[in-house]
Design a protein around this motif. Structure first.
Motif, PDB file in Angstrom:
ATOM      1  N   PRO A 120      40.948  39.458  51.186  1.00  0.00           N
ATOM      2  CA  PRO A 120      41.230  40.540  50.235  1.00  0.00           C
ATOM      3  C   PRO A 120      40.173  40.589  49.136  1.00  0.00           C
ATOM      4  O   PRO A 120      39.677  39.561  48.694  1.00  0.00           O
ATOM      5  CB  PRO A 120      42.603  40.160  49.674  1.00  0.00           C
ATOM      6  CG  PRO A 120      42.728  38.685  49.891  1.00  0.00           C
ATOM      7  CD  PRO A 120      41.951  38.377  51.132  1.00  0.00           C
ATOM      8  N   SER A 121      39.807  41.787  48.729  1.00  0.00           N
ATOM      9  CA  SER A 121      38.816  41.931  47.664  1.00  0.00           C
ATOM     10  C   SER A 121      39.378  41.401  46.354  1.00  0.00           C
ATOM     11  O   SER A 121      40.583  41.478  46.094  1.00  0.00           O
ATOM     12  CB  SER A 121      38.421  43.400  47.506  1.00  0.00           C
ATOM     13  OG  SER A 121      39.548  44.176  47.161  1.00  0.00           O
ATOM     14  N   GLY A 122      38.502  40.837  45.547  1.00  0.00           N
ATOM     15  CA  GLY A 122      38.905  40.324  44.251  1.00  0.00           C
ATOM     16  C   GLY A 122      39.606  38.993  44.286  1.00  0.00           C
ATOM     17  O   GLY A 122      40.113  38.528  43.262  1.00  0.00           O
ATOM     18  N   SER A 123      39.654  38.343  45.457  1.00  0.00           N
ATOM     19  CA  SER A 123      40.370  37.069  45.563  1.00  0.00           C
ATOM     20  C   SER A 123      39.541  35.885  45.099  1.00  0.00           C
ATOM     21  O   SER A 123      40.055  34.778  44.975  1.00  0.00           O
ATOM     22  CB  SER A 123      40.823  36.841  47.008  1.00  0.00           C
ATOM     23  OG  SER A 123      39.696  36.790  47.877  1.00  0.00           O
ATOM     24  N   SER A 124      38.248  36.109  44.848  1.00  0.00           N
ATOM     25  CA  SER A 124      37.356  35.032  44.417  1.00  0.00           C
ATOM     26  C   SER A 124      36.220  35.643  43.607  1.00  0.00           C
ATOM     27  O   SER A 124      36.139  36.872  43.453  1.00  0.00           O
ATOM     28  CB  SER A 124      36.788  34.301  45.643  1.00  0.00           C
ATOM     29  OG  SER A 124      36.028  35.203  46.445  1.00  0.00           O
ATOM     30  N   LYS A 125      35.336  34.809  43.120  1.00  0.00           N
ATOM     31  CA  LYS A 125      34.175  35.300  42.365  1.00  0.00           C
ATOM     32  C   LYS A 125      33.330  36.213  43.239  1.00  0.00           C
ATOM     33  O   LYS A 125      32.893  37.282  42.810  1.00  0.00           O
ATOM     34  CB  LYS A 125      33.347  34.105  41.876  1.00  0.00           C
ATOM     35  CG  LYS A 125      32.118  34.472  41.078  1.00  0.00           C
ATOM     36  CD  LYS A 125      31.383  33.212  40.638  1.00  0.00           C
ATOM     37  CE  LYS A 125      30.095  33.543  39.891  1.00  0.00           C
ATOM     38  NZ  LYS A 125      29.377  32.303  39.505  1.00  0.00           N
ATOM     39  N   SER A 126      33.081  35.798  44.477  1.00  0.00           N
ATOM     40  CA  SER A 126      32.340  36.618  45.429  1.00  0.00           C
ATOM     41  C   SER A 126      32.526  36.060  46.829  1.00  0.00           C
ATOM     42  O   SER A 126      33.037  34.949  47.006  1.00  0.00           O
ATOM     43  CB  SER A 126      30.846  36.674  45.083  1.00  0.00           C
ATOM     44  OG  SER A 126      30.250  35.391  45.194  1.00  0.00           O
ATOM     45  N   ILE A 127      32.108  36.842  47.821  1.00  0.00           N
ATOM     46  CA  ILE A 127      32.139  36.430  49.221  1.00  0.00           C
ATOM     47  C   ILE A 127      30.732  36.518  49.774  1.00  0.00           C
ATOM     48  O   ILE A 127      30.064  37.542  49.640  1.00  0.00           O
ATOM     49  CB  ILE A 127      33.080  37.331  50.049  1.00  0.00           C
ATOM     50  CG1 ILE A 127      34.512  37.228  49.516  1.00  0.00           C
ATOM     51  CG2 ILE A 127      33.035  36.931  51.525  1.00  0.00           C
ATOM     52  CD1 ILE A 127      35.452  38.271  50.092  1.00  0.00           C
TER      53      ILE A 127
END
Length: 246
Positions: free
Chosen positions: A103-110
Motif C-alpha cells: 500500500p502507498s504511504g506505508s513506509s518512507k519509500s519503496i
C-alpha cells in the motif's frame, strides 16, 4: 548500574539467540526472529528481512531503516506484520511483484530492484539475485525472476540471504560470501542434502540454516550441519533459534 546494563544485554541476546560478526568497521548483530525473518544491525543501521509472525516479535528491536522482502508469499510479504511496525523512516526494498502489492504511504519509500540489479540504499550496497524452484515449470511455486535473494555488503562482509530457492546454479556460483542464510524446507525449497551440497560448493565462511519448517515439520538442521562438516569442514555452521515456540 553498568553491571545491570551488561546483564540486561546478555539476557536479551540469549533470548533472541543473537550473534555478532566482526567487520572492518564494527560488528554486525544478527537476530533470528522466526522462520525466514531476521534483523541485521550495522553501523547504526537496522535491516529487517521478510518481517513475519506479527509485530510483537519485534518488541525490543530498533525501528528499521531498510526492510528487505524476497517474495510475494505470506511468510515473506506479510502485510499484517508490516502494518504493525514503525516504518516511517524505512525504505522497503522488494522485487516488482511485491512492490505492486504494497500500500502507498506505508513506509518512507519503496525501492524496486530485480534479479541482477544492485543499488546503494542508505549507504548499504544491496544486490538482488535469482531465487527459484527446479525444474522451471509454468506452475512453479517460485518462478525465476519473481522473487529476490539478496547479497548485502556490510563493511568488508558479504551477507547472502537465499529467500525461497532450490539448489540453483546462481547460488552454487557465489564467491566470497562471508555469512549465508540458506533455506531448506520441503516441498517449497530444497532438502538438507541439496542445501548442504550447494553450501559445500560455494563455501561461505559461516552458514545459518533458516526457513526450515515444511509440511512435515522442522528439517533436521543438525544433520545438515554434519553433512557440511564432512564435505566442507572450513565452513562454520551456526544453528540459531528460529522457532522459539517449538
Amino acid at each position: 548500574m553498568k553491571n545491570l546494563l551488561i546483564l540486561f544485554f546478555f539476557l536479551t541476546s540469549a533470548a533472541f539467540g543473537q550473534d555478532l560478526i566482526p567487520t572492518s568497521k564494527g560488528d554486525i548483530k544478527i537476530t533470528p526472529i522466526l522462520h525466514g525473518t531476521l534483523v541485521l544491525e550495522y553501523e547504526g543501521k537496522t535491516i529487517y528481512v521478510d518481517p513475519y509472525g506479527g509485530a510483537s516479535l519485534f518488541s525490543g528491536q530498533k525501528s528499521p531503516d531498510i526492510v528487505l522482502i524476497t517474495d510475494i508469499h505470506g511468510d515473506h510479504h506479510n502485510q499484517e506484520t508490516l502494518d504493525g511496525l514503525d516504518l516511517k523512516n524505512a525504505i522497503i526494498v522488494a522485487p516488482k511483484a511485491v512492490a505492486e502489492k504494497l500500500p502507498s504511504g506505508s513506509s518512507k519509500s519503496i525501492q524496486v530492484i530485480n534479479n541482477g540489479e544492485t543499488e546503494t540504499i542508505s549507504g548499504i550496497n544491496i544486490s538482488a539475485i535469482p531465487m527459484y524452484n527446479l525444474p522451471e515449470t509454468d506452475d512453479s511455486r517460485h518462478p525465476k525472476g519473481r522473487g529476490n535473494g539478496y547479497i548485502v555488503q556490510l563493511g568488508n562482509k558479504k551477507v547472502y540471504l537465499s529467500g525461497d530457492t532450490e539448489d540453483i546454479p546462481e547460488m552454487r556460483s557465489l564467491k566470497g560470501i562471508d555469512v549465508a542464510f540458506v533455506c531448506m524446507n520441503l516441498p517449497y525449497t530444497m532438502d538438507i542434502n541439496q542445501a548442504a551440497d550447494a553450501v559445500s560448493e560455494f563455501k561461505p565462511a559461516i552458514v545459518y540454516p533458516y526457513h526450515y519448517r515444511g509440511t512435515e515439520g522442522l528439517a533436521d538442521v543438525e544433520e545438515f550441519k554434519s553433512i557440511v562438516n564432512s564435505k566442507a569442514p572450513e565452513v562454520e555452521v551456526r544453528l540459531g533459534n528460529w522457532y522459539p515456540q517449538n
